[in-house]
Every structure is written in structure tokens, then in C-alpha cells.
Design a protein around this motif. Structure first.
Motif, PDB file in Angstrom:
ATOM      1  N   ARG A   1     -19.606  27.061  16.665  1.00 61.19           N
ATOM      2  CA  ARG A   1     -19.232  28.743  16.905  1.00 61.19           C
ATOM      3  C   ARG A   1     -18.308  29.048  15.331  1.00 61.19           C
ATOM      4  NH1 ARG A   1     -17.651  30.891  22.214  1.00 61.19           N
ATOM      5  NH2 ARG A   1     -16.801  28.614  21.990  1.00 61.19           N
ATOM      6  N   MET A   2     -17.337  28.875  15.689  1.00 64.41           N
ATOM      7  CA  MET A   2     -16.474  28.635  14.340  1.00 64.41           C
ATOM      8  C   MET A   2     -16.730  28.485  13.588  1.00 64.41           C
ATOM      9  SD  MET A   2     -12.325  28.418  16.357  1.00 64.41           S
ATOM     10  CE  MET A   2     -11.601  28.604  14.773  1.00 64.41           C
ATOM     11  N   GLU A   3     -17.651  27.428  13.164  1.00 63.92           N
ATOM     12  CA  GLU A   3     -17.674  26.920  11.477  1.00 63.92           C
ATOM     13  C   GLU A   3     -18.781  28.475  11.320  1.00 63.92           C
ATOM     14  OE1 GLU A   3     -20.040  22.858   9.630  1.00 63.92           O
ATOM     15  OE2 GLU A   3     -18.060  22.421  11.867  1.00 63.92           O
ATOM     16  N   MET A   4     -19.747  28.147  11.946  1.00 65.07           N
ATOM     17  CA  MET A   4     -21.164  28.742  11.189  1.00 65.07           C
ATOM     18  C   MET A   4     -20.392  29.703  11.789  1.00 65.07           C
ATOM     19  SD  MET A   4     -24.231  28.233  14.320  1.00 65.07           S
ATOM     20  CE  MET A   4     -23.018  28.386  15.943  1.00 65.07           C
ATOM     21  N   LEU A   5     -19.005  30.926  11.012  1.00 68.43           N
ATOM     22  CA  LEU A   5     -19.596  32.339  10.843  1.00 68.43           C
ATOM     23  C   LEU A   5     -18.281  32.248   9.530  1.00 68.43           C
ATOM     24  CD1 LEU A   5     -17.681  33.490  15.057  1.00 68.43           C
ATOM     25  CD2 LEU A   5     -19.282  34.766  13.260  1.00 68.43           C
ATOM     26  N   LYS A   6     -17.146  30.993   9.716  1.00 69.36           N
ATOM     27  CA  LYS A   6     -16.794  31.172   8.533  1.00 69.36           C
ATOM     28  C   LYS A   6     -17.743  30.499   7.067  1.00 69.36           C
ATOM     29  CE  LYS A   6     -12.975  28.503  10.880  1.00 69.36           C
ATOM     30  NZ  LYS A   6     -12.423  26.970  10.882  1.00 69.36           N
ATOM     31  N   ALA A   7     -19.268  30.366   7.798  1.00 74.49           N
ATOM     32  CA  ALA A   7     -19.717  30.120   6.493  1.00 74.49           C
ATOM     33  C   ALA A   7     -20.485  31.425   5.956  1.00 74.49           C
ATOM     34  CB  ALA A   7     -20.812  29.359   7.349  1.00 74.49           C
ATOM     35  N   LEU A   8     -20.812  32.750   7.131  1.00 71.61           N
ATOM     36  CA  LEU A   8     -20.626  33.757   6.375  1.00 71.61           C
ATOM     37  C   LEU A   8     -19.713  34.357   6.142  1.00 71.61           C
ATOM     38  CD1 LEU A   8     -21.923  35.260  10.032  1.00 71.61           C
ATOM     39  CD2 LEU A   8     -23.785  34.544   8.390  1.00 71.61           C
ATOM     40  N   ARG A   9     -20.243  35.071   4.335  1.00 73.39           N
ATOM     41  CA  ARG A   9     -19.787  35.834   3.230  1.00 73.39           C
ATOM     42  C   ARG A   9     -18.959  37.111   3.513  1.00 73.39           C
ATOM     43  NH1 ARG A   9     -24.852  36.632   1.779  1.00 73.39           N
ATOM     44  NH2 ARG A   9     -25.937  38.202   1.691  1.00 73.39           N
TER      45      ARG A   9
ATOM     46  N   ARG B   1     -10.545  33.307  14.643  1.00 67.90           N
ATOM     47  CA  ARG B   1      -9.714  32.000  14.890  1.00 67.90           C
ATOM     48  C   ARG B   1     -10.324  32.594  16.463  1.00 67.90           C
ATOM     49  NH1 ARG B   1      -6.153  36.204  17.365  1.00 67.90           N
ATOM     50  NH2 ARG B   1      -4.202  35.065  16.877  1.00 67.90           N
ATOM     51  N   PRO B   2      -9.478  31.282  16.881  1.00 67.12           N
ATOM     52  CA  PRO B   2      -9.816  31.465  18.073  1.00 67.12           C
ATOM     53  C   PRO B   2      -8.612  32.438  19.171  1.00 67.12           C
ATOM     54  CG  PRO B   2      -8.834  29.633  17.619  1.00 67.12           C
ATOM     55  CD  PRO B   2      -9.872  29.645  16.527  1.00 67.12           C
ATOM     56  N   TYR B   3      -9.659  32.229  20.083  1.00 66.18           N
ATOM     57  CA  TYR B   3      -8.569  32.867  21.501  1.00 66.18           C
ATOM     58  C   TYR B   3      -8.426  32.270  22.700  1.00 66.18           C
ATOM     59  CZ  TYR B   3     -12.217  36.369  22.803  1.00 66.18           C
ATOM     60  OH  TYR B   3     -13.313  37.139  23.060  1.00 66.18           O
ATOM     61  N   ASP B   4      -7.548  32.157  23.288  1.00 69.35           N
ATOM     62  CA  ASP B   4      -8.140  31.479  24.664  1.00 69.35           C
ATOM     63  C   ASP B   4      -7.523  32.160  25.925  1.00 69.35           C
ATOM     64  OD1 ASP B   4      -8.231  28.702  25.989  1.00 69.35           O
ATOM     65  OD2 ASP B   4      -7.263  28.314  26.413  1.00 69.35           O
ATOM     66  N   GLU B   5      -7.265  33.166  25.695  1.00 67.02           N
ATOM     67  CA  GLU B   5      -6.431  34.195  26.677  1.00 67.02           C
ATOM     68  C   GLU B   5      -7.809  35.729  26.609  1.00 67.02           C
ATOM     69  OE1 GLU B   5      -4.661  33.674  29.197  1.00 67.02           O
ATOM     70  OE2 GLU B   5      -3.882  31.697  28.535  1.00 67.02           O
ATOM     71  N   LEU B   6      -7.830  36.186  27.832  1.00 64.04           N
ATOM     72  CA  LEU B   6      -9.144  37.075  27.959  1.00 64.04           C
ATOM     73  C   LEU B   6      -7.731  38.444  27.770  1.00 64.04           C
ATOM     74  CD1 LEU B   6     -11.367  38.551  28.234  1.00 64.04           C
ATOM     75  CD2 LEU B   6     -11.217  38.452  30.801  1.00 64.04           C
TER      76      LEU B   6
END
Length: 148
Positions: free
Chosen positions: A55-63, A69-74
Motif C-alpha cells: 500500500r505504501m509503495e503504491m502511494l509513493k508512486a503517485l506524483r 509513512r506508516p503509523y502503528d497506533e490509533l
């Protein structure tokens, strides 16, 4: 100016693109926080079907996206602070949960903005998943995979 938004971004679709392009149109750098599976499991009945790293890789590809950045706490205050975000963009389903109230309070005290946007009614990840499950071949494919 730094714009920050967060989400799951599972099954990337036109609704996600509309949100991200809107955020970018506010000017400056667009930072996107992506919820880990653990975070998603804490508030949604459906877990992501696409792994976090993809999911992060796809977002990084968008211009239109500059930082992912991931987040692991709500909670969102730490991300806003780390990025020194000027604007935090949220969706229409924003509620009065403690983690939402905490970031609203932080942003107000820091003189930052919060902008709420309507979701694109054309699609959603949940709708896509529902449509896939309703396909006549879906169940037979699952049985083939399960039996192999």
C-alpha cells in the motif's frame, strides 16, 4: 506548507486519488500516513487485503504524494508533530473518539488547520470487496485454492 492526511488506502481507487489530489492542491508537501494492519483491525471489521508495504509503495508512486509513512497506533498527534504539519485533512466520518479529539486539540493549540472532506461517492474499498465477493466465480475460485 505541509499537508498531512491518513488512511488505510487498501485497494487504491479513484476516491483515494481524489482525496490525495485535493490535499496536494492545498499547496506544499503532501505527507500520507498509512495505517498498519493492527491499527485497521482496531476499528474496522474488514482487514486490508493489500499488505502495508505494498500500500505504501503504491502511494509513493503517485506524483501528488511526497512523503509516505506508516503509523502503528490509533493516534495522530505524533505524526502531526513529527512532520510539523500545517494542515491535517480528515474524512467525513471523523467522529468524537479520543484520538480524534486529541489531534483536534493539538492542532488548535498549535495554530494549525484541520480540513474535513467528503468522500468520493463513486467507490470505496469496502464496495470493491463486496463486488468481488458477489461475483459468481469468486466462491468457486476460493474452493479451488483451498483444496490445493
Amino acid at each position: 506548507m505541509i499537508i498531512y492526511t491518513v488512511g488505510t488506502f487498501d485497494l487504491l481507487h479513484v476516491g483515494h486519488l481524489a482525496l490525495l489530489e485535493y490535499c496536494k492542491s492545498l499547496g506544499g508537501v503532501l505527507a500520507v500516513g498509512v495505517a498498519s494492519d493492527r491499527v485497521v483491525n482496531s476499528y474496522k471489521p474488514n482487514v486490508p487485503v493489500i499488505p502495508l508495504d505494498q500500500r505504501m509503495e503504491m502511494l509513493k508512486a503517485l506524483r501528488c504524494v511526497d512523503i509516505v509513512r506508516p503509523y502503528d497506533e490509533l493516534e495522530y498527534v505524533s505524526g502531526c508533530k513529527e512532520l510539523n504539519a500545517d494542515v491535517f485533512v480528515i474524512g467525513e466520518d471523523w467522529g468524537k473518539q479520543p484520538h480524534n479529539l486529541a489531534v483536534e486539540s493539538y492542532l488548535k493549540s498549535a495554530g494549525k488547520q484541520i480540513k474535513q472532506v467528503l468522500y468520493n461517492p463513486r467507490t470505496s474499498s469496502s464496495l470493491i470487496k463486496k463486488n468481488v465477493r458477489s461475483q459468481p466465480y469468486y466462491e468457486s475460485k476460493l474452493n479451488i485454492v483451498a483444496n490445493n
